[in-house]
Design a protein around this motif. Structure first.
Motif, short mmCIF file in Angstrom:
data_model
loop_
_atom_site.label_atom_id
_atom_site.label_comp_id
_atom_site.label_asym_id
_atom_site.label_seq_id
_atom_site.Cartn_x
_atom_site.Cartn_y
_atom_site.Cartn_z
N LEU A 78 49.04 -14.88 19.31
CA LEU A 78 49.75 -16.12 18.99
C LEU A 78 50.44 -16.70 20.22
N ALA A 81 47.99 -18.68 22.45
CA ALA A 81 47.42 -19.92 21.91
C ALA A 81 48.47 -21.02 21.91
N PRO A 82 48.03 -22.27 21.95
CA PRO A 82 49.01 -23.36 21.84
C PRO A 82 49.78 -23.25 20.52
N ARG A 83 51.08 -23.47 20.61
CA ARG A 83 51.94 -23.36 19.43
C ARG A 83 51.43 -24.28 18.31
N GLY A 84 51.31 -23.74 17.11
CA GLY A 84 50.87 -24.51 15.96
C GLY A 84 49.36 -24.62 15.78
N LEU A 85 48.59 -24.07 16.71
CA LEU A 85 47.13 -24.19 16.64
C LEU A 85 46.56 -23.63 15.34
N ALA A 86 47.10 -22.52 14.86
CA ALA A 86 46.60 -21.89 13.62
C ALA A 86 47.53 -22.14 12.45
N SER A 87 48.39 -23.14 12.56
CA SER A 87 49.36 -23.42 11.51
C SER A 87 48.72 -24.14 10.32
N ASP A 90 48.65 -27.99 10.36
CA ASP A 90 47.71 -28.72 11.22
C ASP A 90 46.76 -29.56 10.42
#
Length: 90
Positions: A78, A81-87, A90
């Protein structure tokens, strides 16, 4: 010694069980005797969808060291990875 403490959580994702892929809605983590692992006690993690019945369950039995390594690996992935990428947002 079993703790009889189960930490439950809501989950949002998917898992592949014996019957194929299913949507995850919940999970549980507890320290207890394993069903299959060759150790006296393990950290047990269940990924479930209660609405789809017992077939919608994936169980994992880990040693304490493996559970801590998994936590570190998730945090490292996590962080990389860019923050929020797997949020879900999104």
């Amino acid at each position: 010694m079993c703790t009889y403490q189960t930490v439950k959580m809501e989950l949002d994702g998917a898992a592949k069980g014996a019957s194929g892929w299913f949507t995850l809605t919940g999970g549980a983590v507890y320290v207890d005797h394993p069903y299959h692992a060759c150790h006296e006690h393990t950290v047990n993690i269940d990924f479930t969808n209660a609405g789809e019945g017992p077939a919608a369950r994936v169980a994992v039995e880990l040693t304490e060291e493996s559970a801590l390594a998994l936590i570190e690996a998730i945090q490292a992935a996590l962080a990389a990875a860019p923050r929020g990428l797997a949020s879900a947002a999104d």
